[in-house]
Design a protein around this motif. Sequence first.
Motif, PDB file in Angstrom:
ATOM      1  N   ALA A 284       0.858  -1.197   0.048  1.00 23.53           N
ATOM      2  CA  ALA A 284      -0.068  -0.037   0.039  1.00 23.53           C
ATOM      3  C   ALA A 284       0.721   1.234   0.114  1.00 23.53           C
ATOM      4  O   ALA A 284       0.576   2.236  -0.575  1.00 23.53           O
ATOM      5  CB  ALA A 284      -0.995  -0.133   1.082  1.00 23.53           C
ATOM      6  N   ARG A 287       2.189   2.073  -3.337  1.00 30.20           N
ATOM      7  CA  ARG A 287       0.970   2.282  -4.269  1.00 30.20           C
ATOM      8  C   ARG A 287       0.363   3.643  -4.136  1.00 30.20           C
ATOM      9  O   ARG A 287       0.042   4.579  -5.155  1.00 30.20           O
ATOM     10  CB  ARG A 287      -0.306   1.295  -4.222  1.00 30.20           C
ATOM     11  N   PHE A 288       0.318   4.077  -2.708  1.00 29.96           N
ATOM     12  CA  PHE A 288      -0.497   5.238  -2.460  1.00 29.96           C
ATOM     13  C   PHE A 288       0.400   6.449  -2.080  1.00 29.96           C
ATOM     14  O   PHE A 288       0.191   7.529  -2.075  1.00 29.96           O
ATOM     15  CB  PHE A 288      -1.544   4.937  -1.385  1.00 29.96           C
TER      16      PHE A 288
END
Length: 290
Positions: A284, A287-288
């Motif tokens: 995560a 990705r973010f």
Amino acid sequence: MSPAERLRARIAETGLVHVMAAHSPLSAILAEEAGFDGLWASGFELSALYGLADMSLITMTQHLDVLRAMAARTSLPIVADIDTGYGNAINVVYAIREYERAGASAVVIEDKTFPKVTSLAAGGRQELLRVEEFQGKIEAAIATRGDPAFLVIARTEALIAGLGQSEALHRANAYREAGADMILIHSKKKNPSEIEGFSRAWTGAVPLVIVPNAYPELDAARVKALGNIRMMIYGNYGIRAATTAMQEIFRRIIADGGVQNVHKDILPVEEIFRLQKMDEVKVAETRFLR
């Protein structure tokens, strides 16, 4: 299928489900990885976690908070130990709504007076409700549940209170008539004679649940041979195992004057990262986080 439906299906499939006591999301994760069929949200274990006696000192809110956290971290159905239901039948109505909403698949309600004393305490006060009053609690639970698969398990403490098999059978039949899905029969004898005797004498149409803490030799093979016990709850083994390990390691650190010896005998921090799903966090982040 709802978790409650899965629990019923597992009972039907195997004939005997194994339910491990848990007191935290981490202990719930470990029980699922070990292969248990369900979790016992134990009042005894949570009381011990807070360093308190199992005497109705833990509140429903505290218990619900931990159960909700366990339900968020495991797919196993959870059997909630709600002691006496936190009061009378009206309290039970409120409790059933809250426990279903929190993620429980079943509750166990016992026929002691409130506040209760843990069953296995030597010389503990073991006072039982009138049969009719406890029937009202069971009827309230059945009438309140939203999911018809949600199990309402009536626990009689007649053997714990020293009232004998005849009274235990009388109470169990009365609770079955009130609508209980299962009967939990408990004993504090150091051998399983009372439980086996009750099981052989039980002719009720609903199956039995046992908690073989005091009589560990009553294993799955012997239980299956009795024919009417469908759930074994390992009631306080989680907290006892955790306490055993912590006592040993903490004492060794003091004795050794440091962690130079014990560090090789405990799990590496990487195993804790795995249980925390740190790999998912890293994915995560990649990705973010920009």
